[in-house]
Structure formats: structure tokens, C-alpha cells
Design an enzyme around this catalytic site. Structure first.
Site, short mmCIF file in Angstrom:
data_model
loop_
_atom_site.label_atom_id
_atom_site.label_comp_id
_atom_site.label_asym_id
_atom_site.label_seq_id
_atom_site.Cartn_x
_atom_site.Cartn_y
_atom_site.Cartn_z
N ALA A 21 75.39 64.33 39.60
CA ALA A 21 73.99 64.38 39.19
C ALA A 21 73.59 65.74 38.60
O ALA A 21 72.72 65.82 37.75
CB ALA A 21 73.10 64.04 40.38
N ILE A 104 74.87 57.51 36.51
CA ILE A 104 74.63 56.15 36.04
C ILE A 104 73.71 56.15 34.82
O ILE A 104 73.14 55.15 34.47
CB ILE A 104 74.00 55.32 37.19
CG1 ILE A 104 72.76 56.02 37.75
CG2 ILE A 104 75.01 55.09 38.31
CD1 ILE A 104 72.02 55.21 38.82
N HIS A 120 80.15 54.88 39.38
CA HIS A 120 79.05 54.21 40.10
C HIS A 120 78.27 53.26 39.20
O HIS A 120 77.14 52.92 39.50
CB HIS A 120 78.13 55.24 40.74
CG HIS A 120 78.80 56.01 41.84
ND1 HIS A 120 78.36 57.23 42.30
CD2 HIS A 120 79.90 55.72 42.57
CE1 HIS A 120 79.17 57.65 43.27
NE2 HIS A 120 80.11 56.76 43.44
N CYS A 131 73.21 33.02 38.22
CA CYS A 131 74.06 32.42 37.18
C CYS A 131 75.00 33.44 36.51
O CYS A 131 75.76 33.08 35.63
CB CYS A 131 73.20 31.74 36.12
SG CYS A 131 72.34 32.89 35.03
N THR A 188 78.23 68.40 41.24
CA THR A 188 78.28 67.40 42.32
C THR A 188 78.36 68.11 43.66
O THR A 188 79.08 69.11 43.79
CB THR A 188 79.47 66.43 42.15
OG1 THR A 188 79.60 65.64 43.34
CG2 THR A 188 80.78 67.13 41.87
N ILE A 229 75.91 74.46 35.15
CA ILE A 229 77.05 73.76 34.54
C ILE A 229 77.00 73.78 33.01
O ILE A 229 78.02 73.92 32.34
CB ILE A 229 77.14 72.30 35.07
CG1 ILE A 229 78.37 71.57 34.53
CG2 ILE A 229 75.92 71.48 34.76
CD1 ILE A 229 79.47 71.48 35.48
P1 CNA Z 1 73.99 65.36 44.45
O1 CNA Z 1 74.47 65.11 45.82
O2 CNA Z 1 72.53 65.23 44.18
O3 CNA Z 1 74.47 66.84 44.08
C1 CNA Z 1 74.15 67.44 42.87
C2 CNA Z 1 74.75 68.84 42.89
O4 CNA Z 1 74.57 69.39 41.61
C3 CNA Z 1 74.09 69.79 43.89
O5 CNA Z 1 75.08 70.37 44.70
C4 CNA Z 1 73.41 70.84 43.01
O6 CNA Z 1 73.54 72.15 43.52
C5 CNA Z 1 74.19 70.75 41.73
N1 CNA Z 1 73.43 71.07 40.53
C6 CNA Z 1 72.18 70.65 40.18
N2 CNA Z 1 71.85 71.10 38.96
C7 CNA Z 1 72.90 71.85 38.53
C8 CNA Z 1 73.17 72.59 37.35
N3 CNA Z 1 72.29 72.66 36.34
N4 CNA Z 1 74.34 73.25 37.27
C9 CNA Z 1 75.25 73.21 38.28
N5 CNA Z 1 75.06 72.51 39.41
C10 CNA Z 1 73.90 71.83 39.53
O7 CNA Z 1 74.70 64.45 43.39
P2 CNA Z 1 76.19 63.87 43.38
O8 CNA Z 1 76.46 63.46 42.00
O9 CNA Z 1 77.15 64.77 44.04
O10 CNA Z 1 76.04 62.61 44.32
C11 CNA Z 1 76.48 61.43 43.90
C12 CNA Z 1 75.38 60.39 43.73
C13 CNA Z 1 74.13 60.88 43.07
C14 CNA Z 1 75.92 59.38 42.80
O11 CNA Z 1 75.95 58.14 43.44
C15 CNA Z 1 75.00 59.30 41.58
O12 CNA Z 1 74.89 58.02 41.09
C16 CNA Z 1 73.70 59.77 42.11
N6 CNA Z 1 72.72 60.28 41.11
C17 CNA Z 1 72.93 60.13 39.78
C18 CNA Z 1 72.01 60.61 38.87
C19 CNA Z 1 72.26 60.41 37.39
O13 CNA Z 1 72.85 59.43 36.99
N7 CNA Z 1 71.85 61.38 36.55
C20 CNA Z 1 70.85 61.25 39.31
C21 CNA Z 1 70.65 61.38 40.70
C22 CNA Z 1 71.61 60.89 41.58
#
Ligand code: CNA
Length: 238
Positions: A21, A104, A120, A131, A188, A229
Site C-alpha cells: 500500500a 488492488i 490480492h 451466475c 509494505t 519509496i
Molecule cells: P500496510 O500494512 O498499510 O503498510 C504500508 C507500509 O507502507 C507502512 O509500513 C508504511 O510505513 C509504508 N509507507 C507508506 N507510504 C510510504 C511511502 N511513501 N514510502 C515508503 N513507505 C511508505 O500495507 P501492506 O501493503 O503491507 O498490507 C497489505 C494489504 C494492504 C494488502 O492486502 C493490500 O490490498 C491492502 N491495501 C492496498 C491498497 C492499495 O491497493 N493501494 C491501499 C490500502 C491497503
């Protein structure tokens, strides 16, 4: 440290980027584990987001599920940011790169990346629980419970909590990881399994983590960059 990482990337034959995310926060899509995200979901809906996004909740409370879903999960106007663009450009320049995303939102494809595995699923597609007819996001109304022309409820093709990951996506991920010599993980929290555990399928030489916050798996990585990032990928992939 950037120079060392750049030197590694200049010699890399095959790279896997595993993201989450945090890759899309600069596109104004909030992540889950930021304090604001959790606080907001719990305050507004009275249940944690892991519950709101579980299969059980979807089946038993579709109205509340879709209220949260349209409110927090779907961003049809979001545009790729520097992170998506740096990865897409890197692939376009002929480098072998596979993106494994937990997101997603479809933003890697929107940026032009071709080799993307959506672990995901995606908010872009839906199927009828009765259906099995398929629908695209643009073909359905973006509020309330979406219905099929047969009357059945449409389920987003996203993997909810309690649901298994798509086997093809998992196999493609493992194959890419086994063939790669560099693994970059970014944006992540590495808290969601089985996606986080995929890092152990990597058998190559170099591992790089780019995340604003520390993760529980930081010690696995050879290089840890706790920074934005988009800025980091732009720098190391240019
Ligand atoms: P998370 O657990 O919300 O972690 C996100 C991580 O990203 C955190 O540790 C933050 O510190 C870090 N972060 C945030 N912004 C930045 C940045 N600009 N630069 C560097 N690091 C940053 O999300 P994960 O992806 O680890 O968890 C998985 C879930 C979240 C999945 O099932 C996704 O589907 C789900 N998700 C997806 C979205 C999307 O599709 N954009 C949005 C929110 C959640």
C-alpha cells in the site's frame, strides 16, 4: 548506500519488486496500518478493517461491507506516482523486472508496467455470486451493493481476509522469485501473509527494503532504506 545499491542493480539480470500500500500513498490512496487509517475505520464503522474486509463480513453484512469498500478501497481517478513510473520506465528500458503487488488499485498497469502479479486481486473486476457473470468497475454503480442482471450480488475480485490467494498468482510469484538475483521490497509493512512470506522463496544474492517505517522482517534484508519509496526508486532505477 545508494551507490552500492545502484552498483548491484547495474549488474542485475532479473529483479523482483514486491510492493504494498505504501507504493500508492503518494497517489492519495491511504495505506491500512497508518494510525489514521485504523483510527478512521474503527471510529466510523465500529469494527477493525480486518473484520470489515473479511469474507464472513462480506457475506453477512454486504451493505456495511460495500459502504466501507466504496468509501476506502476504490479510487478510480487515482494516478500513478513516481514509484509506479520509475518501475514502469525501468521495465520499458529492457530490464527484466517482475512486480508482485499486494495492491488492488491497478496503478502499476496504469503506469505501463507489463509484468505485474496482483497477489490480492483488483478492484477493476467483479463476478456474480449466483451466475458467475463478469463485470468491470466502469460497468457498475459505485455505491451500495452492486447487483448482476440476474439479481445476484457482485463480489469484487479482491482477496478478502479468510480467503486463499489465487494459485496461479502464487505460482507465478514463486517462479519469478526463484529466477531473480535481486529482490526489492517496498511500501509494505510485511504484516500480511502469505504475501510477506514470499520473500523466503527468493534464492538470489541481494535483498533491498525500502519502507518509511521499520517492519518485523527488517533483519532479513541486506540493505534497509527507511525513506519515501517514490524518491528512492527514482534515484536507484534511473
Ligand atoms: P500496510 O500494512 O498499510 O503498510 C504500508 C507500509 O507502507 C507502512 O509500513 C508504511 O510505513 C509504508 N509507507 C507508506 N507510504 C510510504 C511511502 N511513501 N514510502 C515508503 N513507505 C511508505 O500495507 P501492506 O501493503 O503491507 O498490507 C497489505 C494489504 C494492504 C494488502 O492486502 C493490500 O490490498 C491492502 N491495501 C492496498 C491498497 C492499495 O491497493 N493501494 C491501499 C490500502 C491497503
Amino acid at each position: 548506500m545508494y551507490d552500492e545499491v545502484k552498483a548491484i542493480l547495474s549488474k542485475a539480470k532479473s529483479i523482483v519488486f514486491l510492493g504494498g500500500a505504501g507504493v500508492s500513498t503518494a497517489s492519495k490512496i491511504p495505506d491500512f496500518r497508518s494510525p489514521q487509517g485504523i483510527f478512521e475505520a474503527e471510529r466510523k464503522y465500529g469494527v477493525p478493517y480486518e473484520t470489515l474486509l473479511s469474507h464472513t463480513y462480506f457475506i453477512h453484512h454486504p451493505e456495511e461491507f460495500f459502504s466501507f469498500y466504496w468509501d476506502k478501497m476504490v479510487y478510480p481517478d487515482a494516478q500513478p506516482n513516481a514509484a509506479h513510473l520509475a518501475l514502469a520506465d525501468y521495465e520499458k528500458r529492457g530490464h527484466r523486472l517482475t512486480i508482485l503487488t499486494q495492491n488492488i488499485d491497478g496503478l502499476h498497469q496504469k503506469a505501463g508496467s507489463k509484468k505485474v502479479v496482483e497477489l490480492h486481486g483488483s478492484v477493476s473486476s467483479y463476478h456474480c455470486l449466483d451466475c458467475n457473470r463478469h463485470y468491470a468497475l466502469m460497468d457498475i454503480v459505485h455505491h451500495g451493493i452492486p447487483h448482476c442482471q440476474c439479481g445476484g450480488i457482485l463480489k469484487p475480485d479482491v482477496v478478502l481476509y479468510e480467503e486463499p490467494l489465487d494459485q496461479e498468482a502464487l505460482l507465478a510469484s514463486v517462479k519469478a522469485l526463484r529466477e531473480a538475483d535481486v529482490l526489492i521490497v517496498g511500501g509494505t509493512s510485511l504484516n500480511v501473509y502469505p504475501a510477506a512470506g514470499l520473500i523466503y522463496e527468493f534464492q538470489g544474492r541481494h535483498t533491498i527494503l525500502i519502507n518509511k517505517e521499520k517492519t518485523p522482517l527488517d533483519s532479513y534484508f541486506e540493505y534497509r532504506i527507511h525513506d519515501d519509496i517514490g524518491a528512492v526508486l527514482t534515484e536507484i532505477l534511473k
